[in-house]
Design a protein around this motif. Structure first.
Motif, mmCIF file in Angstrom:
data_model
loop_
_atom_site.group_PDB
_atom_site.id
_atom_site.type_symbol
_atom_site.label_atom_id
_atom_site.label_comp_id
_atom_site.label_asym_id
_atom_site.label_seq_id
_atom_site.Cartn_x
_atom_site.Cartn_y
_atom_site.Cartn_z
ATOM 1 N N UNK A 1 3.230 3.713 1.419
ATOM 2 C CA UNK A 1 2.460 2.691 0.918
ATOM 3 C C UNK A 1 1.127 2.670 1.605
ATOM 4 N N UNK A 2 -0.018 2.307 0.655
ATOM 5 C CA UNK A 2 0.210 1.612 -0.582
ATOM 6 C C UNK A 2 0.795 2.411 -1.772
ATOM 7 N N UNK A 3 1.095 3.545 -1.702
ATOM 8 C CA UNK A 3 1.377 4.378 -2.731
ATOM 9 C C UNK A 3 2.960 4.457 -2.904
ATOM 10 N N UNK A 4 3.357 5.014 -4.053
ATOM 11 C CA UNK A 4 4.765 4.868 -4.222
ATOM 12 C C UNK A 4 5.408 6.342 -3.881
ATOM 13 N N UNK A 5 4.614 7.128 -3.721
ATOM 14 C CA UNK A 5 5.424 8.478 -3.348
ATOM 15 C C UNK A 5 4.055 9.593 -3.027
ATOM 16 N N UNK B 1 -2.822 12.308 -4.882
ATOM 17 C CA UNK B 1 -3.813 12.196 -5.954
ATOM 18 C C UNK B 1 -4.939 11.158 -5.371
ATOM 19 N N UNK B 2 -4.736 10.438 -4.663
ATOM 20 C CA UNK B 2 -5.642 9.398 -4.193
ATOM 21 C C UNK B 2 -6.692 10.336 -3.285
ATOM 22 N N UNK B 3 -6.064 11.069 -2.452
ATOM 23 C CA UNK B 3 -7.032 11.947 -1.536
ATOM 24 C C UNK B 3 -7.887 12.695 -2.352
ATOM 25 N N UNK C 1 -2.206 4.026 -7.843
ATOM 26 C CA UNK C 1 -2.459 5.161 -8.657
ATOM 27 C C UNK C 1 -1.716 5.050 -9.961
ATOM 28 N N UNK C 2 -0.511 4.655 -9.889
ATOM 29 C CA UNK C 2 0.519 4.479 -11.363
ATOM 30 C C UNK C 2 1.037 3.383 -11.546
ATOM 31 N N UNK C 3 0.985 2.422 -10.369
ATOM 32 C CA UNK C 3 1.514 1.141 -10.559
ATOM 33 C C UNK C 3 2.777 0.859 -10.500
ATOM 34 N N UNK C 4 3.623 1.960 -9.925
ATOM 35 C CA UNK C 4 4.955 1.894 -9.535
ATOM 36 C C UNK C 4 5.255 1.005 -8.346
#
Ligand SMILES: [Zn+2]
Length: 59
Positions: A20-24, A30-32, A10-13
């Motif tokens: 995971x695979x997200x940062x927060x 946001x992805x959902x 999403x944001x590249x962090x």
């Protein structure tokens, strides 16, 4: 520390192991929303351009 961790899509962090695979949590949401948004768009986008509503003064 986590050299194998992939960046958040999403944001590249750097991604968090908890999200995971997200940062927060925020990015998972946001992805959902994006995913469901796409789904709903497909279902509701029956006819965004109604052919029977073509404006006459379009030249
Ligand atoms: Zn993120």
């Amino acid at each position: 520390m986590n050299a194998s961790a992939k960046p958040c899509p999403i944001c590249g962090e750097p991604s968090d192991v908890l999200f995971k695979p997200f940062c927060s949590k925020r990015c998972t949401h946001i992805d959902l929303h994006r995913w469901f948004g796409e789904t709903y768009r497909v279902e509701t986008a029956e006819g965004p351009d109604d052919p029977s509503r073509v404006p006459d003064d379009e030249d």
